[in-house]
Motif scaffolding. Sequence first.
Motif, PDB file in Angstrom:
ATOM      1  N   GLU A 190       0.832  -1.213   0.000  1.00 35.86           N
ATOM      2  CA  GLU A 190       0.000   0.000   0.000  1.00 35.86           C
ATOM      3  C   GLU A 190       0.860   1.255   0.000  1.00 35.86           C
ATOM      4  O   GLU A 190       0.549   2.232  -0.687  1.00 35.86           O
ATOM      5  CB  GLU A 190      -0.921  -0.018   1.222  1.00 35.86           C
ATOM      6  N   LEU A 191       1.966   1.216   0.779  1.00 36.22           N
ATOM      7  CA  LEU A 191       2.863   2.370   0.801  1.00 36.22           C
ATOM      8  C   LEU A 191       3.517   2.581  -0.554  1.00 36.22           C
ATOM      9  O   LEU A 191       3.619   3.714  -1.041  1.00 36.22           O
ATOM     10  CB  LEU A 191       3.927   2.168   1.888  1.00 36.22           C
ATOM     11  N   GLU A 192       3.968   1.486  -1.189  1.00 34.57           N
ATOM     12  CA  GLU A 192       4.588   1.607  -2.517  1.00 34.57           C
ATOM     13  C   GLU A 192       3.583   2.144  -3.535  1.00 34.57           C
ATOM     14  O   GLU A 192       3.925   2.978  -4.379  1.00 34.57           O
ATOM     15  CB  GLU A 192       5.118   0.242  -2.954  1.00 34.57           C
ATOM     16  N   ALA A 193       2.334   1.642  -3.471  1.00 33.68           N
ATOM     17  CA  ALA A 193       1.315   2.134  -4.400  1.00 33.68           C
ATOM     18  C   ALA A 193       1.035   3.610  -4.181  1.00 33.68           C
ATOM     19  O   ALA A 193       0.879   4.381  -5.143  1.00 33.68           O
ATOM     20  CB  ALA A 193       0.027   1.320  -4.227  1.00 33.68           C
ATOM     21  N   ASP A 220       1.683   6.414  -6.924  1.00 31.41           N
ATOM     22  CA  ASP A 220       0.628   7.324  -7.371  1.00 31.41           C
ATOM     23  C   ASP A 220       1.067   8.779  -7.208  1.00 31.41           C
ATOM     24  O   ASP A 220       0.815   9.622  -8.093  1.00 31.41           O
ATOM     25  CB  ASP A 220      -0.655   7.074  -6.581  1.00 31.41           C
ATOM     26  N   GLU A 221       1.707   9.059  -6.085  1.00 32.45           N
ATOM     27  CA  GLU A 221       2.172  10.431  -5.861  1.00 32.45           C
ATOM     28  C   GLU A 221       3.234  10.814  -6.881  1.00 32.45           C
ATOM     29  O   GLU A 221       3.225  11.941  -7.415  1.00 32.45           O
ATOM     30  CB  GLU A 221       2.732  10.550  -4.444  1.00 32.45           C
ATOM     31  N   PHE A 222       4.152   9.875  -7.182  1.00 27.48           N
ATOM     32  CA  PHE A 222       5.187  10.153  -8.170  1.00 27.48           C
ATOM     33  C   PHE A 222       4.579  10.387  -9.547  1.00 27.48           C
ATOM     34  O   PHE A 222       4.955  11.327 -10.266  1.00 27.48           O
ATOM     35  CB  PHE A 222       6.178   8.992  -8.222  1.00 27.48           C
ATOM     36  N   LEU A 223       3.621   9.528  -9.936  1.00 28.48           N
ATOM     37  CA  LEU A 223       2.984   9.685 -11.248  1.00 28.48           C
ATOM     38  C   LEU A 223       2.214  10.996 -11.328  1.00 28.48           C
ATOM     39  O   LEU A 223       2.203  11.662 -12.377  1.00 28.48           O
ATOM     40  CB  LEU A 223       2.047   8.509 -11.512  1.00 28.48           C
ATOM     41  N   HIS A 224       1.570  11.351 -10.221  1.00 30.27           N
ATOM     42  CA  HIS A 224       0.831  12.614 -10.207  1.00 30.27           C
ATOM     43  C   HIS A 224       1.780  13.798 -10.407  1.00 30.27           C
ATOM     44  O   HIS A 224       1.511  14.697 -11.222  1.00 30.27           O
ATOM     45  CB  HIS A 224       0.081  12.747  -8.889  1.00 30.27           C
ATOM     46  N   ARG A 225       2.893  13.776  -9.678  1.00 30.11           N
ATOM     47  CA  ARG A 225       3.871  14.857  -9.845  1.00 30.11           C
ATOM     48  C   ARG A 225       4.476  14.842 -11.246  1.00 30.11           C
ATOM     49  O   ARG A 225       4.708  15.909 -11.840  1.00 30.11           O
ATOM     50  CB  ARG A 225       4.977  14.711  -8.801  1.00 30.11           C
ATOM     51  N   TYR A 226       4.723  13.625 -11.753  1.00 25.36           N
ATOM     52  CA  TYR A 226       5.306  13.523 -13.097  1.00 25.36           C
ATOM     53  C   TYR A 226       4.338  14.084 -14.137  1.00 25.36           C
ATOM     54  O   TYR A 226       4.754  14.819 -15.048  1.00 25.36           O
ATOM     55  CB  TYR A 226       5.632  12.068 -13.414  1.00 25.36           C
ATOM     56  N   ARG A 227       3.057  13.766 -14.017  1.00 21.51           N
ATOM     57  CA  ARG A 227       2.073  14.297 -14.966  1.00 21.51           C
ATOM     58  C   ARG A 227       2.002  15.815 -14.894  1.00 21.51           C
ATOM     59  O   ARG A 227       1.930  16.494 -15.928  1.00 21.51           O
ATOM     60  CB  ARG A 227       0.702  13.685 -14.674  1.00 21.51           C
TER      61      ARG A 227
END
Length: 283
Positions: free
Chosen positions: A109-112, A116-123
């Motif tokens: 859950e922590l990795e997910a 998600d946070e990384f992908l959000h920032r990347y987007r």
Amino acid sequence: MATLEDRILGEKTQYYCSSSEDEEEEDARQGAIRGQNEPEPDADYSGSATHTGPKGVLEDWRRYKQLENENRKEQEKEKLLLAKKLAATCRTSRDDDREKETEEQQLLELEAELEDEFLHRYRLQRMEEMQRQLQNKPMFGRVIELRREEFLDAIDRERPQVTVIIHIYEEGVPGCDAVNGCMQCLSVEYPRVKFCAIKSSETPVSTKFTQQGLPAILVYKQGTLIGNFVKVSNHLGHDFFAGDLENFLQEHGILPRKDEEVSSIIRDSSQRDEEEDSDLELD
């Protein structure tokens, strides 16, 4: 008269008796003497019965029950501590497996969440980069009418990421008016594409080309000819709409589709990033 034996044994022969009687009397006398001199032994108070009488017995009983209760409470405390210790230390393999599964689930859950946070920032970062690129990309929004001396500059001096579409036309040639009208509409829908128009008389083309090749569309990018469409009316007819010309140019890869325009910017940005990384590796 005392004899020699009497003198040796003692003058008081009247007190002399046989040996057995003498021993008994002597023992009795010694016992009486010891009885007078030796103290009487103390009473045994080692037990809990230190009082006599009904009140003393009752008090001893109460004291006994008090000690018994205190011992019981102390034992209960020890049992409770021991039970807690056993509960904390005695674990089954099933408990270990359950705890391991819980830890693995929490880790996933922590990795997910981090992903998600990384992908959000990347987007967000990519969107900002694309917006900057779109802002840096020149806007036109109209058809630019060229003269003879402006023809080469419109191609060679334009930014490399800009697609230049030039319509060569002549008045009175069937299909030329339709292409000019369609390009007026497309220049508004594709403001970052440079739409231009020039009369054939302003270009060094032959009269034969004017009669047989018009309307003609030339496409340039980075100063290189990437599309050359002669006699467009043979493909679209003499009367057509902006959507027809748009589909024709998209089929030949000249105009990007609406949903592909952003993707092209991303590809260009990724290609630029790879080139920068390769330059860093070479350095």
